[in-house]
Scaffold this motif. Structure first.
Motif, short mmCIF file in Angstrom:
data_model
loop_
_atom_site.label_atom_id
_atom_site.label_comp_id
_atom_site.label_asym_id
_atom_site.label_seq_id
_atom_site.Cartn_x
_atom_site.Cartn_y
_atom_site.Cartn_z
N UNK A 149 0.83 -1.21 0.00
CA UNK A 149 0.00 0.00 0.00
C UNK A 149 0.86 1.26 0.00
N UNK A 150 1.90 1.28 0.82
CA UNK A 150 2.76 2.46 0.87
C UNK A 150 3.74 2.49 -0.31
N UNK A 151 4.07 1.32 -0.85
CA UNK A 151 4.94 1.31 -2.03
C UNK A 151 4.21 1.90 -3.24
N UNK A 152 2.90 1.69 -3.33
CA UNK A 152 2.13 2.29 -4.42
C UNK A 152 2.18 3.82 -4.37
N UNK A 153 2.27 4.37 -3.18
CA UNK A 153 2.40 5.83 -3.06
C UNK A 153 3.82 6.27 -3.37
N UNK A 154 4.79 5.44 -3.01
CA UNK A 154 6.20 5.81 -3.16
C UNK A 154 6.65 5.78 -4.62
N UNK A 155 6.26 4.75 -5.38
CA UNK A 155 6.81 4.56 -6.72
C UNK A 155 6.55 5.73 -7.66
N UNK A 156 5.32 6.27 -7.79
CA UNK A 156 5.15 7.41 -8.70
C UNK A 156 6.00 8.62 -8.32
N UNK A 157 6.14 8.87 -7.02
CA UNK A 157 6.96 10.00 -6.59
C UNK A 157 8.43 9.75 -6.91
N UNK A 158 8.89 8.51 -6.69
CA UNK A 158 10.29 8.18 -6.99
C UNK A 158 10.57 8.30 -8.48
N UNK A 159 9.65 7.81 -9.32
CA UNK A 159 9.85 7.91 -10.78
C UNK A 159 9.83 9.36 -11.24
N UNK A 160 8.91 10.15 -10.69
CA UNK A 160 8.83 11.57 -11.07
C UNK A 160 10.09 12.32 -10.65
N UNK A 161 10.58 12.02 -9.45
CA UNK A 161 11.79 12.69 -8.97
C UNK A 161 13.00 12.33 -9.84
N UNK A 162 13.09 11.07 -10.24
CA UNK A 162 14.23 10.65 -11.06
C UNK A 162 14.19 11.29 -12.44
N UNK A 163 12.99 11.50 -13.00
CA UNK A 163 12.86 12.04 -14.36
C UNK A 163 12.74 13.55 -14.39
N UNK A 164 13.00 14.23 -13.30
CA UNK A 164 12.87 15.69 -13.23
C UNK A 164 14.17 16.35 -13.65
N UNK A 165 14.08 17.37 -14.53
CA UNK A 165 15.24 18.15 -14.95
C UNK A 165 15.20 19.51 -14.26
N UNK A 166 16.38 19.98 -13.89
CA UNK A 166 16.46 21.22 -13.12
C UNK A 166 16.05 22.42 -13.96
N UNK A 167 16.39 22.40 -15.25
CA UNK A 167 16.11 23.56 -16.10
C UNK A 167 14.69 23.56 -16.65
N UNK A 168 13.85 22.63 -16.20
CA UNK A 168 12.46 22.58 -16.62
C UNK A 168 11.56 22.81 -15.41
N UNK A 169 10.29 23.15 -15.64
CA UNK A 169 9.37 23.33 -14.50
C UNK A 169 9.29 22.05 -13.66
N UNK A 170 9.44 22.20 -12.35
CA UNK A 170 9.46 21.05 -11.46
C UNK A 170 8.05 20.50 -11.26
N UNK A 171 7.98 19.16 -11.21
CA UNK A 171 6.71 18.49 -10.91
C UNK A 171 6.66 18.01 -9.47
N UNK A 172 7.67 18.38 -8.68
CA UNK A 172 7.72 18.03 -7.26
C UNK A 172 7.95 19.29 -6.46
N UNK A 173 7.47 19.28 -5.20
CA UNK A 173 7.58 20.45 -4.33
C UNK A 173 8.10 20.01 -2.97
N UNK A 174 8.19 20.97 -2.06
CA UNK A 174 8.59 20.65 -0.70
C UNK A 174 7.55 19.78 0.00
#
Length: 472
Positions: free
Chosen positions: A232-257
């Motif tokens: 149950x908690x891994x299902x919440x973790x995986x999308x955030x982990x994938x989004x964080x890994x695929x985020x580029x600094x020079x593009x608009x961020x899809x993650x926040x504090x």
């Protein structure tokens, strides 16, 4: 585990001093359930069920009457169930009732450590603590107790699962084959209590062949849910982990504090599992050892021993697998949180760099305007001076006549300048001058006294043997 005091007064003092573990009897509370299998139990045909003696004790008088009845003293198995209203509330029993149960059944005082773990709380305290497997063996009986934690579905959007605990006490008499089991649950009508009750009613022959069989029933009621908990908690973790890994600094961020806070919350859900599962594995190994001792005493046959050992080993292997999975998910949560924090930091640095570039452009514009102003400032000054009444054009001679009163202009301008500088130093300059004067206004005697005082306050440094061996 043995108490340093033979009479167990230390544990009874802790029970008496506990203010948030037990009910005080001033308000209604849920009863203590006692279920007895009589020594001569009648079997119901054709289902094979046996008659049970059930009693709900809501106060000390009812409990005392039931335990004092001689007809209830001869039993093959007695189950005493005590529970909380919820996992953050008090145990639904008063101190006199608990002491009556302990004294009547000759329960060792060390067991009182178990009910002390069920207390009223406002925070998620003791999330990973479990009373360790504790066993006392003698020639006539085995006494064992422990607590273990389990995962249960809570069905809340923000927190779908919760970690609760169960306390178990078991006293088995080798000669009479009599068993006393106490089950302390975190909620009323728990799944473990329901399964134990149905097992006693319908499968008592398994308990007779394997006296520790009810421990397996209690464990199997919750153990498999650890996999669902982590999924149950891994299902919440995986999308955030994938989004964080695929985020580029020079593009608009899809993650926040806020995403970082979610990751840290998930990490806290995985963190206590290793300690909980290792404690549970110790319980399984302890039960396996008691089964072997019962086999040596002739209580358990070889077939039942093999069955119990096989079940214990399989559950221990699953326990190790769950512990490894929990460690992996915890590390992945931590790595994702670290990567996310670095990404946010680098993004902030990039934004700051862009702002610095904009400030440089604005600074260059300000410098350009300042230079233009300085170029035209003398012209403005001359225009202002010649525009005053001190200068007049003679229409006949075409000459510029200067008024003899022009000295008033220079006197007024000089006085205004001096007054402005004086006000500036009064507002800004004099405090700094006073601080400098205060720091440098010490007399030589005062300075020498301060140096001697500071030297006296410093501890005297002694050389070590290593320093003495250094070459001078």
């Amino acid at each position: 585990m043995h108490s340093s005091l033979d009479d167990g007064s230390l544990y009874h003092e802790r029970i008496e001093s506990s203010a948030n573990c037990f009910e005080d009897g001033r308000r209604p509370f849920q009863p203590v359930h006692i279920i007895d299998v009589p020594a001569v139990a009648k079997t119901k045909q054709p289902r094979g069920q046996i008659d049970l003696v059930k009693k709900a004790c809501a106060n000390l008088e009812i409990l005392d009457e039931h335990l004092g009845n001689a007809a209830n003293s001869d039993f093959r198995l007695r189950l005493i169930s005590i529970n909380q209203k919820d996992s953050w509330s008090r145990l639904q029993v008063t101190k006199p009732m608990l002491e009556k149960i302990v004294a009547h059944h000759d329960i060792e005082p060390e067991f009182l450590e178990v009910p002390l773990c069920f207390f009223e709380r406002t925070t998620d305290e003791e999330q990973s603590f479990c009373v360790p497997w504790t066993v006392t063996e003698c020639a006539t009986s085995f006494r064992m107790f422990y607590t273990f934690r389990y995962a249960e579905r809570k069905s809340l959007p923000t927190e779908p699962w919760v970690i609760r605990q169960v306390g178990v006490y078991h006293k088995f008499d080798i000669k009479t084959k009599q068993s006393l089991i106490m089950l302390l649950s975190a909620v009323p009508d728990s799944k473990a209590y329901d399964r134990v009750f149905r097992t006693i009613s319908n499968e008592f022959h398994n308990i007779e062949q394997r006296p520790l069989y009810l421990h397996e029933v209690v464990h199997s009621s919750y153990f498999a849910y650890w996999k669902d908990y982590m999924c149950a908690y891994e299902r919440i973790l995986l999308p955030i982990a994938d989004t964080t890994t695929a985020t580029f600094i020079n593009e608009p961020l899809r993650v926040t504090h806020n995403t970082l806070g979610t990751i840290r919350f998930l990490e806290s859900r995985f963190l206590p599992l290793q300690a909980v599962l290792r404690s549970f594995e110790e319980v399984l190994r302890g039960l396996e050892g008691v089964n072997e001792s019962l086999h040596s005493a002739g209580v358990v046959d070889a077939k039942s021993l093999r069955s119990a050992k096989s079940s214990s080993n399989n559950m221990a292997r699953y326990c190790q697998a769950y512990a490894r999975t929990a460690m992996f998910l915890q590390q992945r949560s931590n790595n994702t949180a670290t990567l996310l924090a670095d990404t946010l930091q680098y993004r902030n640095q990039a934004v700051a760099q862009d702002q610095n570039g904009s400030m440089i452009i604005l600074t260059r514009s300000a410098v350009f305007i300042t230079i233009i102003t300085l170029i035209y400032l003398p012209w403005t000054l001359i225009t202002g001076i010649f525009g005053m009444e001190f200068f007049q054009m003679d229409q006949e001679t075409k000459n510029v006549d200067v008024s003899p009163e022009i000295w008033q202009f220079f006197v007024a301008a000089t006085g205004t300048t001096v007054l402005t500088m004086l006000v500036y130093y009064l507002m800004a300059g004099f405090p700094q001058i006073r601080r400098k004067a205060g720091s440098s206004g010490q007399t030589p005697d005062t300075t020498a006294h301060q140096k001697s005082t500071s030297t006296a306050k410093q501890p005297r440094r002694c050389s070590t043997d290593i320093e003495k061996s250094w070459p001078v």
